[in-house]
Design a protein around this motif. Structure first.
Motif, PDB file in Angstrom:
ATOM      1  N   ILE A   1       7.262   4.801  -5.082  1.00 43.78           N
ATOM      2  CA  ILE A   1       8.236   3.956  -5.766  1.00 43.78           C
ATOM      3  C   ILE A   1       8.053   4.159  -7.274  1.00 43.78           C
ATOM      4  O   ILE A   1       7.021   4.676  -7.705  1.00 43.78           O
ATOM      5  CB  ILE A   1       8.077   2.459  -5.401  1.00 43.78           C
ATOM      6  CG1 ILE A   1       6.675   1.960  -5.744  1.00 43.78           C
ATOM      7  CG2 ILE A   1       8.407   2.225  -3.933  1.00 43.78           C
ATOM      8  CD1 ILE A   1       6.499   0.451  -5.541  1.00 43.78           C
ATOM      9  N   PRO A   2       9.013   3.767  -8.100  1.00 43.02           N
ATOM     10  CA  PRO A   2       8.893   4.007  -9.542  1.00 43.02           C
ATOM     11  C   PRO A   2       7.745   3.260 -10.215  1.00 43.02           C
ATOM     12  O   PRO A   2       7.203   3.738 -11.215  1.00 43.02           O
ATOM     13  CB  PRO A   2      10.249   3.537 -10.094  1.00 43.02           C
ATOM     14  CG  PRO A   2      11.181   3.579  -8.940  1.00 43.02           C
ATOM     15  CD  PRO A   2      10.347   3.243  -7.747  1.00 43.02           C
ATOM     16  N   ASP A   3       7.380   2.106  -9.688  1.00 45.14           N
ATOM     17  CA  ASP A   3       6.363   1.265 -10.334  1.00 45.14           C
ATOM     18  C   ASP A   3       4.977   1.603  -9.782  1.00 45.14           C
ATOM     19  O   ASP A   3       4.547   1.067  -8.756  1.00 45.14           O
ATOM     20  CB  ASP A   3       6.694  -0.210 -10.101  1.00 45.14           C
ATOM     21  CG  ASP A   3       5.863  -1.149 -10.960  1.00 45.14           C
ATOM     22  OD1 ASP A   3       4.730  -0.775 -11.331  1.00 45.14           O
ATOM     23  OD2 ASP A   3       6.346  -2.256 -11.249  1.00 45.14           O
ATOM     24  N   LYS A   4       4.261   2.488 -10.469  1.00 46.50           N
ATOM     25  CA  LYS A   4       2.942   2.922 -10.003  1.00 46.50           C
ATOM     26  C   LYS A   4       1.956   1.751  -9.929  1.00 46.50           C
ATOM     27  O   LYS A   4       1.177   1.637  -8.969  1.00 46.50           O
ATOM     28  CB  LYS A   4       2.370   3.992 -10.929  1.00 46.50           C
ATOM     29  CG  LYS A   4       3.001   5.354 -10.808  1.00 46.50           C
ATOM     30  CD  LYS A   4       2.242   6.330 -11.726  1.00 46.50           C
ATOM     31  CE  LYS A   4       2.803   7.728 -11.612  1.00 46.50           C
ATOM     32  NZ  LYS A   4       2.070   8.668 -12.504  1.00 46.50           N
ATOM     33  N   GLU A   5       1.952   0.935 -10.966  1.00 48.57           N
ATOM     34  CA  GLU A   5       0.964  -0.145 -11.027  1.00 48.57           C
ATOM     35  C   GLU A   5       1.177  -1.155  -9.903  1.00 48.57           C
ATOM     36  O   GLU A   5       0.214  -1.656  -9.322  1.00 48.57           O
ATOM     37  CB  GLU A   5       1.011  -0.841 -12.392  1.00 48.57           C
ATOM     38  CG  GLU A   5       0.541   0.046 -13.531  1.00 48.57           C
ATOM     39  CD  GLU A   5      -0.821   0.676 -13.256  1.00 48.57           C
ATOM     40  OE1 GLU A   5      -1.749  -0.067 -12.852  1.00 48.57           O
ATOM     41  OE2 GLU A   5      -0.963   1.900 -13.417  1.00 48.57           O
ATOM     42  N   LEU A   6       2.423  -1.455  -9.581  1.00 48.83           N
ATOM     43  CA  LEU A   6       2.701  -2.386  -8.494  1.00 48.83           C
ATOM     44  C   LEU A   6       2.251  -1.791  -7.169  1.00 48.83           C
ATOM     45  O   LEU A   6       1.619  -2.470  -6.353  1.00 48.83           O
ATOM     46  CB  LEU A   6       4.191  -2.718  -8.439  1.00 48.83           C
ATOM     47  CG  LEU A   6       4.613  -3.667  -7.304  1.00 48.83           C
ATOM     48  CD1 LEU A   6       3.855  -4.983  -7.363  1.00 48.83           C
ATOM     49  CD2 LEU A   6       6.127  -3.902  -7.336  1.00 48.83           C
TER      50      LEU A   6
ATOM     51  N   VAL B   1       5.953  -9.272  -4.346  1.00 50.62           N
ATOM     52  CA  VAL B   1       6.235  -8.773  -3.002  1.00 50.62           C
ATOM     53  C   VAL B   1       7.730  -8.512  -2.837  1.00 50.62           C
ATOM     54  O   VAL B   1       8.135  -7.476  -2.284  1.00 50.62           O
ATOM     55  CB  VAL B   1       5.740  -9.772  -1.945  1.00 50.62           C
ATOM     56  CG1 VAL B   1       6.183  -9.347  -0.550  1.00 50.62           C
ATOM     57  CG2 VAL B   1       4.222  -9.896  -2.001  1.00 50.62           C
ATOM     58  N   LYS B   2       8.542  -9.432  -3.333  1.00 48.58           N
ATOM     59  CA  LYS B   2       9.998  -9.262  -3.248  1.00 48.58           C
ATOM     60  C   LYS B   2      10.430  -8.003  -4.001  1.00 48.58           C
ATOM     61  O   LYS B   2      11.260  -7.221  -3.505  1.00 48.58           O
ATOM     62  CB  LYS B   2      10.692 -10.492  -3.822  1.00 48.58           C
ATOM     63  CG  LYS B   2      12.207 -10.436  -3.745  1.00 48.58           C
ATOM     64  CD  LYS B   2      12.837 -11.716  -4.299  1.00 48.58           C
ATOM     65  CE  LYS B   2      14.352 -11.654  -4.239  1.00 48.58           C
ATOM     66  NZ  LYS B   2      14.962 -12.903  -4.800  1.00 48.58           N
ATOM     67  N   ARG B   3       9.873  -7.795  -5.179  1.00 45.68           N
ATOM     68  CA  ARG B   3      10.229  -6.615  -5.981  1.00 45.68           C
ATOM     69  C   ARG B   3       9.760  -5.334  -5.289  1.00 45.68           C
ATOM     70  O   ARG B   3      10.479  -4.327  -5.286  1.00 45.68           O
ATOM     71  CB  ARG B   3       9.622  -6.724  -7.377  1.00 45.68           C
ATOM     72  CG  ARG B   3      10.012  -5.569  -8.302  1.00 45.68           C
ATOM     73  CD  ARG B   3       9.679  -5.856  -9.753  1.00 45.68           C
ATOM     74  NE  ARG B   3      10.131  -4.759 -10.592  1.00 45.68           N
ATOM     75  CZ  ARG B   3       9.392  -3.681 -10.885  1.00 45.68           C
ATOM     76  NH1 ARG B   3       8.156  -3.593 -10.412  1.00 45.68           N
ATOM     77  NH2 ARG B   3       9.880  -2.710 -11.638  1.00 45.68           N
TER      78      ARG B   3
ATOM     79  N   LEU C   1      12.114  -2.223  -4.209  1.00 49.23           N
ATOM     80  CA  LEU C   1      11.889  -0.866  -4.698  1.00 49.23           C
ATOM     81  C   LEU C   1      11.795   0.139  -3.552  1.00 49.23           C
ATOM     82  O   LEU C   1      12.235   1.284  -3.680  1.00 49.23           O
ATOM     83  CB  LEU C   1      10.626  -0.825  -5.554  1.00 49.23           C
ATOM     84  CG  LEU C   1      10.729  -1.475  -6.939  1.00 49.23           C
ATOM     85  CD1 LEU C   1       9.367  -1.508  -7.616  1.00 49.23           C
ATOM     86  CD2 LEU C   1      11.746  -0.743  -7.811  1.00 49.23           C
ATOM     87  N   LEU C   2      11.207  -0.276  -2.437  1.00 52.89           N
ATOM     88  CA  LEU C   2      11.163   0.602  -1.260  1.00 52.89           C
ATOM     89  C   LEU C   2      12.572   0.923  -0.776  1.00 52.89           C
ATOM     90  O   LEU C   2      12.902   2.082  -0.491  1.00 52.89           O
ATOM     91  CB  LEU C   2      10.365  -0.064  -0.137  1.00 52.89           C
ATOM     92  CG  LEU C   2       8.865  -0.239  -0.343  1.00 52.89           C
ATOM     93  CD1 LEU C   2       8.252  -0.980   0.852  1.00 52.89           C
ATOM     94  CD2 LEU C   2       8.174   1.105  -0.536  1.00 52.89           C
ATOM     95  N   SER C   3      13.386  -0.103  -0.679  1.00 51.59           N
ATOM     96  CA  SER C   3      14.764   0.084  -0.225  1.00 51.59           C
ATOM     97  C   SER C   3      15.550   0.948  -1.202  1.00 51.59           C
ATOM     98  O   SER C   3      16.283   1.867  -0.799  1.00 51.59           O
ATOM     99  CB  SER C   3      15.438  -1.278  -0.055  1.00 51.59           C
ATOM    100  OG  SER C   3      16.767  -1.135   0.385  1.00 51.59           O
ATOM    101  N   ASP C   4      15.387   0.673  -2.497  1.00 51.07           N
ATOM    102  CA  ASP C   4      16.091   1.451  -3.522  1.00 51.07           C
ATOM    103  C   ASP C   4      15.659   2.913  -3.491  1.00 51.07           C
ATOM    104  O   ASP C   4      16.489   3.816  -3.645  1.00 51.07           O
ATOM    105  CB  ASP C   4      15.822   0.869  -4.912  1.00 51.07           C
ATOM    106  CG  ASP C   4      16.453  -0.501  -5.105  1.00 51.07           C
ATOM    107  OD1 ASP C   4      17.301  -0.886  -4.276  1.00 51.07           O
ATOM    108  OD2 ASP C   4      16.067  -1.184  -6.069  1.00 51.07           O
TER     109      ASP C   4
END
Length: 261
Positions: A154-159, A232-234, A238-241
Motif C-alpha cells: 500500500i502507499p503508506d509504508k509506516e502504516l 484500521v479503517k484507513r 488503502l488495500l481496496s484502493d
C-alpha cells in the motif's frame, strides 16, 4: 473458546478461518503440504491442531478405508465445524490440547502439526511429544508462519509496518517459523527436511488469502487497541484502493520441517 496471547478462537474467528481455508491460496498450499508429507493407503495419521478438519478430510481420502486419521484440537467451536463439514468413516475428532495428548509411543505412521507451535508455551516439548508418538519409520510434518514477513503493498509504508508489527505476535511467538529448524534440532529430531513456502497474490478478494486475513487482522487490532479505529479503517481503504489501481500485492512466508527420529 480458547485464548492465547489475546487471540481468541470464538465462533466469529472460526468462521473467518473457515473462509481462509477455502481460499485458492490455502488450497494450493495444502496440496503442496500433502505432496511433501505423502500420506499412503493404510496409514494411521494424527493431525494436531486440526481446526475445521479441511486437511483431515483430504488426508483421509489418501490413506483410504484401511487407514485412519485422528484430528485433535482444543477449540470446541473448531471441532463442531469439523464434525459437521469434514466427517468420514475413517476420521475421528477429539477435543484435546497437544500438551495433554496421551497417545502411545510409536503409534502413528505420520503426524501433521500446522500453525500450532506459536500458541504453546514450550514448543520444544511439543515437538518431542510428536516425535514420541510417531513410529521409527514415520515422519512428523510441521508448518509455521513467520509473521514478520506479512506484506501488503500500500502507499503508506509506516502504516503497513505498524500493522505488521502489531499483528506479528497475535498468537504468541510470531517468529516461530524462522525458529522452527532450530527448535526441531533442540527437540532431538535425527533428520530434518526443510522447505520454504511463500503465499503470494495480486488480488484483494475473499478468493485469495490476503482478503479474509485482513478481516482477522482488523478484528485483532481493534480488540487489542494496538491501532486506532481510524488507522484500521484507513488501512482497509488503502488495500481496496491499491487493488482498484492495480498496485496491490500480498505475500507471507511459511516454513515447513519434516522430522524423523
Amino acid at each position: 473458546m480458547s485464548t492465547v496471547a489475546g487471540f481468541r478462537f470464538d465462533e466469529k474467528t472460526v468462521q473467518q478461518l473457515s473462509m481462509i481455508y477455502q481460499t485458492e491460496d490455502i488450497k494450493e498450499m495444502q496440496r503442496q503440504y500433502r505432496a511433501w508429507f505423502d500420506p499412503k493407503p493404510g496409514e494411521t495419521i494424527l493431525d494436531v491442531g486440526c481446526g475445521t478438519g479441511v486437511n483431515v478430510l483430504a488426508i483421509s481420502k489418501l490413506v483410504g478405508p484401511t487407514g485412519k486419521v485422528i484430528g485433535i484440537d482444543n477449540s470446541e467451536a473448531m471441532l463442531a465445524l469439523a464434525r459437521a463439514k469434514a466427517a468420514a468413516e475413517n476420521v475421528e475428532y477429539r477435543l484435546v490440547a497437544v500438551e495433554d495428548m496421551d497417545f502411545a509411543e510409536n503409534n502413528f505412521d505420520g503426524v501433521v502439526c500446522t500453525q500450532v507451535l506459536g500458541y504453546v508455551a514450550d514448543p520444544v516439548a511439543v515437538i518431542r511429544s510428536l516425535l514420541h508418538v510417531v513410529k521409527p519409520t514415520g515422519r512428523v510434518f510441521i508448518a509455521e508462519t513467520d509473521w514478520d514477513t506479512l506484506a501488503y503493498s500500500i502507499p503508506d509504508k509506516e502504516l503497513q509496518r505498524k500493522v505488521t508489527l502489531s499483528f506479528t505476535d497475535h498468537h504468541g511467538d510470531g517468529w516461530v517459523g524462522r525458529r522452527l529448524y532450530a527448535l526441531s534440532r533442540q527437540a532431538g529430531a535425527a533428520q530434518i527436511e526443510s522447505h520454504p513456502y511463500v503465499i503470494h497474490n495480486a488480488e484483494y478478494s475473499i478468493r485469495k488469502y490476503g482478503g479474509p486475513l485482513s478481516y482477522v487482522i482488523r478484528d485483532y487490532l481493534l480488540r487489542s487497541k494496538k491501532c486506532t479505529e481510524e488507522e484500521v479503517k484507513r488501512w482497509l481503504q488503502l488495500l481496496s484502493d491499491a487493488f482498484d489501481d492495480h498496485t496491490y500485492f500480498f505475500s507471507l512466508n511459511r516454513l515447513v520441517c519434516i522430522l524423523r527420529k
